[in-house]
Scaffold this active site. Structure first.
Site, PDB file in Angstrom:
ATOM      1  N   LEU A 271       0.796  -1.224   0.000  1.00  0.00           N
ATOM      2  CA  LEU A 271       0.000   0.000   0.000  1.00  0.00           C
ATOM      3  C   LEU A 271       0.833   1.281   0.000  1.00  0.00           C
ATOM      4  CD1 LEU A 271      -2.875  -1.154   2.369  1.00  0.00           C
ATOM      5  CD2 LEU A 271      -2.782  -1.208  -0.132  1.00  0.00           C
ATOM      6  N   CYS A 272       2.142   1.157  -0.250  1.00  0.00           N
ATOM      7  CA  CYS A 272       2.998   2.342  -0.338  1.00  0.00           C
ATOM      8  C   CYS A 272       2.857   2.996  -1.702  1.00  0.00           C
ATOM      9  CB  CYS A 272       4.460   1.959  -0.134  1.00  0.00           C
ATOM     10  SG  CYS A 272       4.890   1.629   1.567  1.00  0.00           S
ATOM     11  N   HIS A 273       2.944   4.317  -1.696  1.00  0.00           N
ATOM     12  CA  HIS A 273       2.927   5.072  -2.946  1.00  0.00           C
ATOM     13  C   HIS A 273       4.326   5.098  -3.548  1.00  0.00           C
ATOM     14  CE1 HIS A 273      -0.672   6.554  -0.895  1.00  0.00           C
ATOM     15  NE2 HIS A 273      -1.138   6.819  -2.102  1.00  0.00           N
TER      16      HIS A 273
ATOM     17  N   MET B  86       8.576   4.478   5.300  1.00  0.00           N
ATOM     18  CA  MET B  86       8.732   3.094   4.845  1.00  0.00           C
ATOM     19  C   MET B  86       9.973   2.931   3.982  1.00  0.00           C
ATOM     20  SD  MET B  86       6.495   1.591   6.506  1.00  0.00           S
ATOM     21  CE  MET B  86       6.974  -0.004   5.880  1.00  0.00           C
ATOM     22  N   GLU B  87      10.320   3.952   3.223  1.00  0.00           N
ATOM     23  CA  GLU B  87      11.529   3.893   2.409  1.00  0.00           C
ATOM     24  C   GLU B  87      12.775   3.828   3.283  1.00  0.00           C
ATOM     25  OE1 GLU B  87       8.279   5.084  -0.225  1.00  0.00           O
ATOM     26  OE2 GLU B  87       8.827   5.648   1.805  1.00  0.00           O
TER      27      GLU B  87
ATOM     28  N   ASP C 204      23.881 -11.612   4.129  1.00  0.00           N
ATOM     29  CA  ASP C 204      24.128 -12.472   2.973  1.00  0.00           C
ATOM     30  C   ASP C 204      25.594 -12.471   2.564  1.00  0.00           C
ATOM     31  OD1 ASP C 204      23.324 -14.111   0.642  1.00  0.00           O
ATOM     32  OD2 ASP C 204      23.906 -12.323  -0.480  1.00  0.00           O
TER      33      ASP C 204
END
Length: 176
Positions: free
Chosen positions: A84-86, A122-123, A137
């Protein structure tokens, strides 16, 4: 600066429509403002693993620069990962990986900036998360017991909800 007030039961949820179906929030009526968010997390590891990374002896190459690049790339692709992020035009993304002998390990900090109708929290969180996963990793051949932890929003500004600054956390090392 105080965090947003907690959700009040009975208040409408912004990501649900009138019938309770998930939706992307309509930001068309929001003003374009400068917005910035900083997130942080850490990767704890054995001292020998930390020293190998710092000596440039990562089994897959330059661990720190690869993790930094992965974090930057992840911030740019957040809308593809979080449903739901733009999609946002990012002005800048900075990812720092600071070695911390007290963990031992790395403190990862990401700061993301945009001029847009919605924020970049969120970014920033995605950048930290993917940088931490990449660090894991790149060095898992040396150690599989590394711990990724304490990923959180440190601060944000811009937009309707104003500014936010997290309280200091005694569990997160301050870096070096």
């Amino acid at each position: 600066m105080q965090p947003d007030p907690p959700y009040e039961p009975g208040s409408p949820l912004t990501h649900l429509d009138e019938s309770g179906q998930v939706r992307m929030v309509d930001i068309a009526g929001k003003s374009v403002t400068t917005r910035l968010a900083t997130a942080q997390g850490q990767v704890r590891m054995a001292e020998t693993t930390l020293q190998a990374i710092l000596a440039g002896q990562g089994p897959k190459g330059n661990v720190v620069e690869t993790a930094r690049l992965a974090g930057i790339m992840a911030a740019k692709r957040t809308a593809e990962l979080i449903p739901l992020c733009h999609t946002l035009p990012l002005s800048s993304v900075r990812v720092d990986l600071d070695s911390d002998p007290h963990l031992p390990g790395f403190l990862i900090t990401a700061t993301v900036k945009t001029s847009a109708q919605t924020g970049v929290e969120m970014e920033a969180l995605t950048a930290v998360s993917v940088a931490a996963l990449t660090l894991y990793d790149m060095t898992k051949a040396l150690e599989k017991t590394m711990v990724i932890e304490n990923i959180r929003l440190l601060r944000k500004y811009g937009g309707k909800s104003g500014s936010f600054e997290a309280e200091a956390s005694p569990t997160v090392s301050s870096g070096t």
